[in-house]
Design a protein around this motif. Sequence first.
Motif, PDB file in Angstrom:
ATOM      1  N   PHE A  38      37.588   1.742  72.561  1.00  0.00           N
ATOM      2  CA  PHE A  38      36.258   1.324  73.970  1.00  0.00           C
ATOM      3  C   PHE A  38      37.247   0.332  74.666  1.00  0.00           C
ATOM      4  CE2 PHE A  38      32.765   1.736  76.134  1.00  0.00           C
ATOM      5  CZ  PHE A  38      32.508   1.115  76.604  1.00  0.00           C
ATOM      6  N   ALA A  39      37.323  -0.448  74.236  1.00  0.00           N
ATOM      7  CA  ALA A  39      37.418  -1.573  75.193  1.00  0.00           C
ATOM      8  C   ALA A  39      39.229  -1.089  76.078  1.00  0.00           C
ATOM      9  CB  ALA A  39      37.611  -2.806  74.710  1.00  0.00           C
TER      10      ALA A  39
ATOM     11  N   LYS B 272      32.100  -5.239  73.650  1.00  0.00           N
ATOM     12  CA  LYS B 272      33.353  -5.217  74.203  1.00  0.00           C
ATOM     13  C   LYS B 272      32.701  -5.585  76.220  1.00  0.00           C
ATOM     14  CE  LYS B 272      35.662  -4.825  70.760  1.00  0.00           C
ATOM     15  NZ  LYS B 272      37.284  -5.965  70.429  1.00  0.00           N
TER      16      LYS B 272
ATOM     17  N   LYS C 164      38.537   0.969  78.776  1.00  0.00           N
ATOM     18  CA  LYS C 164      37.675   0.220  79.796  1.00  0.00           C
ATOM     19  C   LYS C 164      38.986  -0.323  80.478  1.00  0.00           C
ATOM     20  CE  LYS C 164      33.907   0.776  80.550  1.00  0.00           C
ATOM     21  NZ  LYS C 164      32.103   1.134  80.661  1.00  0.00           N
ATOM     22  N   GLU C 165      39.782  -0.842  80.075  1.00  0.00           N
ATOM     23  CA  GLU C 165      40.800  -2.392  80.479  1.00  0.00           C
ATOM     24  C   GLU C 165      42.024  -0.405  81.346  1.00  0.00           C
ATOM     25  OE1 GLU C 165      42.467  -4.719  78.161  1.00  0.00           O
ATOM     26  OE2 GLU C 165      43.152  -4.369  79.575  1.00  0.00           O
TER      27      GLU C 165
ATOM     28  N   LYS D 264      32.868  -7.587  80.734  1.00  0.00           N
ATOM     29  CA  LYS D 264      34.161  -7.858  79.933  1.00  0.00           C
ATOM     30  C   LYS D 264      33.338  -8.982  80.864  1.00  0.00           C
ATOM     31  CE  LYS D 264      38.241  -6.092  81.213  1.00  0.00           C
ATOM     32  NZ  LYS D 264      38.546  -5.246  80.239  1.00  0.00           N
TER      33      LYS D 264
ATOM     34  N   ILE E 240      34.554   0.721  63.311  1.00  0.00           N
ATOM     35  CA  ILE E 240      33.471   0.079  64.523  1.00  0.00           C
ATOM     36  C   ILE E 240      34.803  -0.593  65.325  1.00  0.00           C
ATOM     37  CG2 ILE E 240      31.830  -1.811  65.459  1.00  0.00           C
ATOM     38  CD1 ILE E 240      30.092   1.259  64.131  1.00  0.00           C
ATOM     39  N   ARG E 241      35.120  -1.015  64.597  1.00  0.00           N
ATOM     40  CA  ARG E 241      36.141  -1.838  64.891  1.00  0.00           C
ATOM     41  C   ARG E 241      37.127  -1.102  65.775  1.00  0.00           C
ATOM     42  NH1 ARG E 241      36.513  -6.948  60.909  1.00  0.00           N
ATOM     43  NH2 ARG E 241      35.188  -8.269  61.753  1.00  0.00           N
TER      44      ARG E 241
ATOM     45  N   LEU F 130      35.763   0.131  68.590  1.00  0.00           N
ATOM     46  CA  LEU F 130      35.479  -0.811  69.672  1.00  0.00           C
ATOM     47  C   LEU F 130      36.491  -0.883  70.579  1.00  0.00           C
ATOM     48  CD1 LEU F 130      32.284  -3.116  68.291  1.00  0.00           C
ATOM     49  CD2 LEU F 130      32.143  -1.012  69.986  1.00  0.00           C
ATOM     50  N   GLU F 131      37.567  -1.665  69.476  1.00  0.00           N
ATOM     51  CA  GLU F 131      38.995  -1.453  70.615  1.00  0.00           C
ATOM     52  C   GLU F 131      39.541  -0.210  71.315  1.00  0.00           C
ATOM     53  OE1 GLU F 131      40.844  -4.137  66.932  1.00  0.00           O
ATOM     54  OE2 GLU F 131      42.475  -2.531  67.529  1.00  0.00           O
TER      55      GLU F 131
ATOM     56  N   ALA G 151      30.925  -6.644  61.500  1.00  0.00           N
ATOM     57  CA  ALA G 151      32.325  -7.065  62.196  1.00  0.00           C
ATOM     58  C   ALA G 151      32.266  -6.482  64.016  1.00  0.00           C
ATOM     59  CB  ALA G 151      33.305  -5.569  62.461  1.00  0.00           C
ATOM     60  N   ALA G 152      31.499  -6.289  64.811  1.00  0.00           N
ATOM     61  CA  ALA G 152      31.698  -6.435  65.661  1.00  0.00           C
ATOM     62  C   ALA G 152      30.849  -7.722  66.494  1.00  0.00           C
ATOM     63  CB  ALA G 152      30.043  -4.556  66.598  1.00  0.00           C
TER      64      ALA G 152
ATOM     65  N   LEU H 144      26.881  -2.277  70.791  1.00  0.00           N
ATOM     66  CA  LEU H 144      27.520  -2.701  70.125  1.00  0.00           C
ATOM     67  C   LEU H 144      28.868  -2.730  71.403  1.00  0.00           C
ATOM     68  CD1 LEU H 144      28.229  -1.509  66.786  1.00  0.00           C
ATOM     69  CD2 LEU H 144      26.996  -3.222  67.737  1.00  0.00           C
ATOM     70  N   THR H 145      28.772  -1.351  71.592  1.00  0.00           N
ATOM     71  CA  THR H 145      30.313  -1.421  72.620  1.00  0.00           C
ATOM     72  C   THR H 145      29.968  -2.485  74.348  1.00  0.00           C
ATOM     73  OG1 THR H 145      28.705   0.234  74.249  1.00  0.00           O
ATOM     74  CG2 THR H 145      30.014   1.019  72.867  1.00  0.00           C
TER      75      THR H 145
ATOM     76  N   ALA I 112      25.642  -0.123  60.684  1.00  0.00           N
ATOM     77  CA  ALA I 112      25.339   0.161  61.033  1.00  0.00           C
ATOM     78  C   ALA I 112      26.828  -0.095  62.369  1.00  0.00           C
ATOM     79  CB  ALA I 112      25.227   0.129  63.102  1.00  0.00           C
ATOM     80  N   GLY I 113      27.631  -1.027  61.410  1.00  0.00           N
ATOM     81  CA  GLY I 113      28.561  -2.357  61.838  1.00  0.00           C
ATOM     82  C   GLY I 113      28.703  -3.036  62.372  1.00  0.00           C
TER      83      GLY I 113
ATOM     84  N   ASP J 144      33.672 -10.497  65.598  1.00  0.00           N
ATOM     85  CA  ASP J 144      34.779  -9.991  66.892  1.00  0.00           C
ATOM     86  C   ASP J 144      34.893 -10.324  68.565  1.00  0.00           C
ATOM     87  OD1 ASP J 144      36.194  -6.962  65.974  1.00  0.00           O
ATOM     88  OD2 ASP J 144      36.505  -8.759  65.288  1.00  0.00           O
TER      89      ASP J 144
ATOM     90  N   GLU K 202      39.969   0.336  84.653  1.00  0.00           N
ATOM     91  CA  GLU K 202      39.637  -0.548  85.565  1.00  0.00           C
ATOM     92  C   GLU K 202      41.104  -0.799  86.545  1.00  0.00           C
ATOM     93  OE1 GLU K 202      37.619  -3.926  84.713  1.00  0.00           O
ATOM     94  OE2 GLU K 202      39.076  -4.808  85.139  1.00  0.00           O
TER      95      GLU K 202
END
Lengths: 344, 551
Positions: free
Chosen positions: A121-122, B303, A125-126, B305, A114-115, A118-119, B338-339, B299-300, B334-335, B342, A129
């Motif tokens: 994904f981030a 993240k 997005k960046e 802004k 997941i981490r 998500l990274e 961790a999310a 979870l998204t 579902a994790g 962070d 942008e």
Amino acid sequence: MATLARLQARSSTVGNQYYFRNSVVDPFRKKENDAAVKIQSWFRGCQVRAYIRHLNRIVTIIQKWWRSFLGRKQYQLTVQIQRRWRGYRVRKYLFNYYYLKEYLKVVSETNDAIRKALEEFAEMKEREEKKANLEREEKKRDYQARKMHYLLSTKQIPGIYNSPFRKEPDPWELQLQKAKPLTHRRPKVKQKDSTSLTDWLACTSARSFPRSEILPPINRKQCQGPFRDITEVLEQRYRPLEPTLRVAEPIDELKLAREELRREEWLQNVNDNMFLPFSSYHKNEKYIPSMHLSSKYGPISYKEQFRSENPKKWICDKDFQTVLPSFELFSKYGKLYSKAGQIV
Amino acid sequence: MSQRQVLQVFEQYQKARTQFVQMVAELATRPQNIETLQNADGVSFTLSPRLECSGTILAHCSLHLPGSSDSPASVSQSAGIKGVMSLLRTLLLDVVPTIQQTAALALGRLANYNDDLAEAVVKCDILPQLVYSLAEQNRFYKKAAAFVLRAVGKHSPQLAQAIVDCGALDTLVICLEDFDPGVKEAAAWALRYIARHNAELSQAVVDAGAVPLLVLCIQEPEIALKRIAASALSDIAKHSPELAQTVVDAGAVAHLAQMILNPDAKLKHQILSALSQVSKHSVDLAEMVVEAEIFPVVLTCLKDKDEYVKKNASTLIREIAKHTPELSQLVVNAGGVAAVIDCIGSCKGNTRLPGIMMLGYVAAHSENLAMAVIISKGVPQLSVCLSEEPEDHIKAAAAWALGQIGRHTPEHARAVAVTNTLPVLLSLYMSTESSEDLQVKSKKAIKNILQKCTYLPALEPFLYDAPPNILKHVVGQFSKVLPHDSKARRLFVTSGGLKKVQEIKAEPGSLLQEYINSINSCYPEEIVRYYSPGYSDTLLQRVDSYQPLNN
């Protein structure tokens, strides 16, 4: 004696009186009887209903107790099953050390996944942008260049971004070279998609011709010669079309006329469903042939229909087949045209 | 000729009215003008010939405030308010539609500014007129009237109740069915402000049948309308479980869950707040929200802004996880942990708070979940929060969460103690600047952790600084561990722990004394005597009293 005589004198009237009095009472008697019967029946009905209600209550209580008893039995059974299951589950999963370790390992793996996701994904997005920002900057610079395009350097005069002391021109210079000069916004001409005669007529009218801006006058000698009046010329040039009646009709006028007629007739209809012939009511019914024509071997001839049939005597189901053709001699029997040779 | 003159008179009057109303509406956008507007009394003006259209128009007129200077300001103010209000009220009934709309707009702006003006609007009986004409007019008027209702309703529950009493809810609900999205937005906004004060007003809004229409509004393409409808649903659902159930029954959850993927940040913020308000009331509602498949999409959002989106996403996860262990299990699987960790790392201040509380709730349910939090590297993050954050309530939350993690088994306590959070907790407990809540929470956390902690290097510093009630637990833990571990005993002596233990004064018979005795019984007697306080003095005394042997 006197009483006897008196009684005898009254005897007829007594009889009448007796009869009259009894008959007068009769309807009342009937009425009263009916009323009494009604009251009694109603009361008995109330009694019976109360009794039934009472019975109902008792029955409900009995059923309640019986069902709770059954339920408790069932409950014991289900509780036993649940107990066994819960013990098994707890021993297998919750208190099992190795299972716990496995689970924790899986959880940490999920966390890492997941981490990472998500990274990513981030980051995505960046990047988007940044791209959007860059595009916006581009557009702005382009717009600026378009506005300032007159600062572009020409062959004679170097522009302000193209100083001769520089080794190479400023990036703005290149931008200006690429830019298309801005023009004043023109009123948008509406597009016409369907091309019918009326549209063509409309577009030849004086207003709709796209007139370009009047160009600056060219300085030269005036043309010689008598010229027609300019208004006349324009009138002639932009004279609107006057089509003949034949041309003015659309090409599918017959079809349109038919439609028109159909529409008018439709207005007079009472019902939209067509009036069908009766034969179509029986469309789906099987055709039952008449007796003349139905027999196992096919349609029977006139002579045959009077012959009786005995199905039990038939040897087989099929009719006799013509395997060999008949004699030619007999084939022409009665079939020749000439009447003279009746017997051939 | 005379006809034209007559008509010209009427035209001038109409022009004057339009101008007045437009100027008032424009002036009402700036706060400093509103003060002057309040004090202006429409009755006694002498028309100055230099009536210019500028921001200081009223300064040119000669103001004549009613009453002398010693009359209370409120009287003149109320008379002044009444002046402006009554003028605008008469213009609200005007024949020309544009004047009506502009008058409504001016009223709305005035009422928006503060609640005195809003109360004045209510007192002057403007509301029934507005409600009555709202049903018939065109969309500009509807927008302006809904704006007035919203501006009045937002200040206090009493004003909102006044709006409900004059039957505005039905007309607002009718506006929600209008074609124009601007009208729908204005009506939804007004309903939102009415519903957010308390549960009765929300119930009134729900009884007027607003919820299904709001759910329809959410599905409209305009983003602004979606935002307002989502915030209205969130404000309705937040008061009680029944209202949240009504919102869920209207089928809102599925639509809200679909829209989480929308890129607009404000919309996401409202949707997440709506979902969290729905799920906070009971287990069934939380389960229904989870069934709408928000994991792992939520979870998204962690993240994102925008700070508010992150905060609301962690609030939603917290509300789901706090109800039962099964739901927390689901979140962990579902994790989500961790999310959230962070997310805590990337925010500051109040945005962190829901995430911290979520970790605490998850860890509180069972030790397996607490272990899951530990392996997701939650403890270092929490200790960072504890030390960094300036606000007390966030520190209290972090202390509570750490306590919940560490209280289950020695493994957990060790995981917490290793990160050196215990001294921080102790200092928070001891410091006089911390709020009471913080002190209580840190004390509880320390107690819970210490009762399970067998990690001696972390316990040793406690021998020196701790107050007696905590010292008792520390010594108790030592007394449990030392009898079994010889290396630990050696370490205990060399680090000076035994010496310190001897110096502790304890009443005989108390628990502390028992612990000390059990520790002392782990060592030979000479060592204990060696380290007892004042041993050097007794030795010297013996030297003094010793007579050397004369031979």
